[in-house]
Scaffold this active site. Structure first.
Site, PDB file in Angstrom:
ATOM      1  N   HIS A 124       0.841  -1.181   0.000  1.00 42.82           N
ATOM      2  CA  HIS A 124       0.000   0.000   0.000  1.00 42.82           C
ATOM      3  C   HIS A 124       0.886   1.244   0.000  1.00 42.82           C
ATOM      4  CE1 HIS A 124      -3.926  -1.872   0.683  1.00 42.82           C
ATOM      5  NE2 HIS A 124      -3.312  -2.708   1.500  1.00 42.82           N
ATOM      6  N   ALA A 171      10.535 -20.444  10.372  1.00 45.35           N
ATOM      7  CA  ALA A 171       9.139 -20.210  10.724  1.00 45.35           C
ATOM      8  C   ALA A 171       9.004 -18.892  11.470  1.00 45.35           C
ATOM      9  CB  ALA A 171       8.619 -21.355  11.584  1.00 45.35           C
ATOM     10  N   LYS A 191      17.227 -12.060   9.856  1.00 47.17           N
ATOM     11  CA  LYS A 191      18.674 -11.888   9.707  1.00 47.17           C
ATOM     12  C   LYS A 191      19.302 -13.245   9.445  1.00 47.17           C
ATOM     13  CE  LYS A 191      18.882  -7.912  12.818  1.00 47.17           C
ATOM     14  NZ  LYS A 191      19.495  -7.347  14.056  1.00 47.17           N
ATOM     15  N   ARG A 194      22.939 -18.573   9.767  1.00 51.50           N
ATOM     16  CA  ARG A 194      24.133 -19.230   9.231  1.00 51.50           C
ATOM     17  C   ARG A 194      23.843 -19.607   7.800  1.00 51.50           C
ATOM     18  NH1 ARG A 194      24.060 -24.996   9.435  1.00 51.50           N
ATOM     19  NH2 ARG A 194      22.269 -25.857  10.537  1.00 51.50           N
TER      20      ARG A 194
END
Length: 528
Positions: A124, A171, A191, A194
């Site tokens: 939007h 998840a 983030k 690994r």
């Protein structure tokens, strides 16, 4: 799952059809070729701009509202999944129940999309606060997802993101930036945790190496930034810039970590200045810029205690030693226990742990450079009795900060005691023990009755400590004070804390024992 079941489906089976809405991987070639399925695909081809590979499958209850859709070989879309907008899937892609794919989305081959995932290839407009959001124009940068990507349940991928080949999205992650190839990302915002193909240990080592390289490049500039008129300054916890002895000491230790000295530092002059800070009577280090308040005992002043670490270690780094014994900590059992009991364990366990850190460090300096009595045994005995057997911590949580105070107090306390003296045995909560024996077992009191506990309570358990834990050939005990002698191993106190139990070694101060030639004393500085 993408493999097809071989279960025949010659006639309509309501139970099997209901199952396919959830467990779409159970589809069979007969399900794909069934008249009902072919009719669905034909309808979506006509009304949704769709193109389906002959082996693709879409469950009956899937919600398809696209202007353009491509579903590749052996790919499927489960029931109640929503696909709308301009979407393409390669081969072997799977869209599980309740997933939502919207806007402009391009998926490569082998993309696995779990339940409740949202992939939103539009946004939007909301930049103009004078216009209601619902009246602002939609924006669509599009989302590209490479081959062999797994997107975990409840993850969200936002518009404009490129997800690299082989990536895994954990998840619940919210992906707002590009994901590198083979990266495993998680969190909000997501983030890199690994990379696939690398063990977590190797990846951690690599991350530490990168951190070290960055620190090595940055530390000179950082120190220069906090230097004013030749002195180091820094903001303290309340945000105020104050002069303090610790700032120079911090600079010395930071530079030493990279095998260097702070710019322009004269070692001889600095050593003289730092050694002059020690009070010859107490052995503590009151800060000349922030001295104790009138009438305040030095041991009750946080900086005078903290500078035992700050100044003492800086002196060692520069190749010197503290000039005076820290007599303030060389107390009898009752006096030391009273001091420890009086610390702010309920209200501010962090500060209490910091005081114990200073006490332990002072005892280390005494043991290394001078002589020390039995205060170490009292200290470790007190810690053994006061540790919470459930949490493994000392002190209490607070309503405002929860476990912040005792957890940080644990770090400070254990740093100056167990870690510094090379001691094992502190419990790690819920009965899990660290080291060869429980603290109250391994730190026995030699020939004394501490708080009414008879030494016999400790002797039996000491025998359970493996011989290898008591001493090692060619090495001193980790708690030996004889660091200046061959064979010494670690920092710490005298043999009043040894477990080897050789005759003569029960005496506090192994250095003196060895020099006097007492039985069991070793001129090499080894207890074992």
């Amino acid at each position: 799952m993408t493999s097809l079941s071989t279960k025949p489906s010659d006639q309509f089976d309501p139970e099997h059809e209901a199952r396919l809405q959830f467990l779409t991987w159970d589809r069979t070639p007969a399900d794909i070729d069934s008249p009902a399925h072919r009719a669905r695909l034909a309808r979506w081809t006509a009304v949704a701009g769709a193109t389906f590979h002959p082996t693709a499958y879409v469950a009956a209850e899937a919600a398809i509202f696209t202007t353009h859709l491509v579903l590749g070989a052996d790919s499927w879309i489960a029931g109640d999944a929503l696909v709308r907008g301009d979407v393409e899937f390669g081969a072997h892609c799977t869209v599980n129940r309740y997933a939502m794919i919207s806007g402009k989305v391009r998926c490569g081959d082998g993309v696995r999309i779990a339940s409740h995932v949202s992939i939103v290839g539009f946004n939007h407009g909301f930049d103009d606060p004078s216009v209601p959001i619902h009246m602002q124009k939609h924006e669509s940068l599009g989302i590209t997802i490479g081959d062999d990507v797994w997107i975990g349940a409840n993850a969200v991928v936002l518009d404009g993101v490129n997800v690299g080949k082989g990536a895994v999205i954990a998840a619940g992650a919210v992906v707002s930036k590009d994901v590198p190839d083979l990266a495993i990302v998680g969190g909000v915002p997501a983030k890199v945790v690994r990379y696939r193909g690398q063990s977590s240990r190797r990846d951690t080592a690599g991350a530490l190496m990168r951190l070290g390289e960055a620190a090595a490049a940055q530390w000179p500039e950082i120190l220069a930034r906090f230097r004013e008129d030749g002195e180091y300054v820094s903001r303290e916890a309340d945000g105020t810039v104050r002069r303090s002895a610790r700032h120079l000491n911090d600079a010395i230790e930071i530079a030493a970590g990279f095998g260097a000295l702070p710019e322009g530092l004269d070692v001889a002059v600095t050593l003289e200045q730092l050694q002059a800070l020690q009070d010859p009577v107490t052995g503590l280090f009151p800060d000349p810029h922030q001295p104790p308040a009138a009438g305040q005992a030095q041991r009750d002043n946080g900086l005078a205690l903290y500078n035992v670490l700050s100044v003492g270690y800086a002196i060692e780094v520069l190749g010197g030693q503290t000039p005076h014994r820290v007599s303030a900590v060389e107390l009898g059992a009752r006096a030391l226990c009273d001091w420890l009991d009086s610390l702010s364990w309920r209200e501010r366990a962090w500060g209490a742990g910091a005081a114990v850190d200073a006490i332990g460090t002072a005892l280390y300096f005494n043991a290394r450079y001078f002589e020390t009595g039995r205060a170490r045994e009292t200290l470790f005995g007190w810690l053994a009795l006061k540790q919470d057997r459930v949490t493994g911590l000392w002190g209490s949580p607070t309503p405002a900060e929860g476990l912040l105070q005792p957890v940080n107090g644990f770090y400070r306390l254990t740093r100056g005691t167990y870690a510094q003296f090379g001691a094992a045995g502190a419990q790690c909560g819920a009965g899990n023990r660290l080291g060869a024996a429980q603290l109250s077992q391994s730190w026995r009191v030699f020939g004394t009755d501490l708080y009414g506990l008879q030494p016999a309570r400790y002797r039996a358990s000491i025998a359970a400590v493996p011989q290898a834990d008591r001493s090692s050939p060619g090495r001193g005990r980790g708690d030996c004070a004889c660091r200046d002698r061959p064979g010494r191993r670690a920092l710490g106190g005298g043999c009043g804390l040894c477990l080897c139990r050789r005759p003569g070694n029960e005496l506090a101060g192994h250095r003196d024992v060895a020099e006097r030639g007492a039985p069991g004393g070793r001129a090499a500085g080894n207890c074992g």
